[in-house]
Design a protein around this motif. Sequence first.
Motif: not given
Length: 105
Positions: A31-32, A35, A66, A85, A87-88, A92, A94
Amino acid sequence: MSALGALPLVRQAGSLVARYVPQTESSAVSEIDFIGLPAQIVTGEASVGTPAEARLLDRYGQPHYVRVEPDRAGQSFVRGTTVAIVSHVSGSLYRAVIIGHSDLL
């Protein structure tokens, strides 16, 4: 001596079997890795605290959906807006900014 004679047969049999064995390659992404990617708002209107659904493509071209919300208070994203995107937050969720927004310079 018989081992040397068997080597060509073993090689041919191995290459035949290798065609039918599944490859162990994966296109899984973290998921990173999202970004920095562009995403398009597809459902809802996003504001701080109220995320909307966005669609993005990972580096393998696979689509992901997301939830995004603006990185700055007072901004909102409507359907069709293209965002980046930045930042997380969690799961799900962001934070994002509008691509080409003058505040980014």
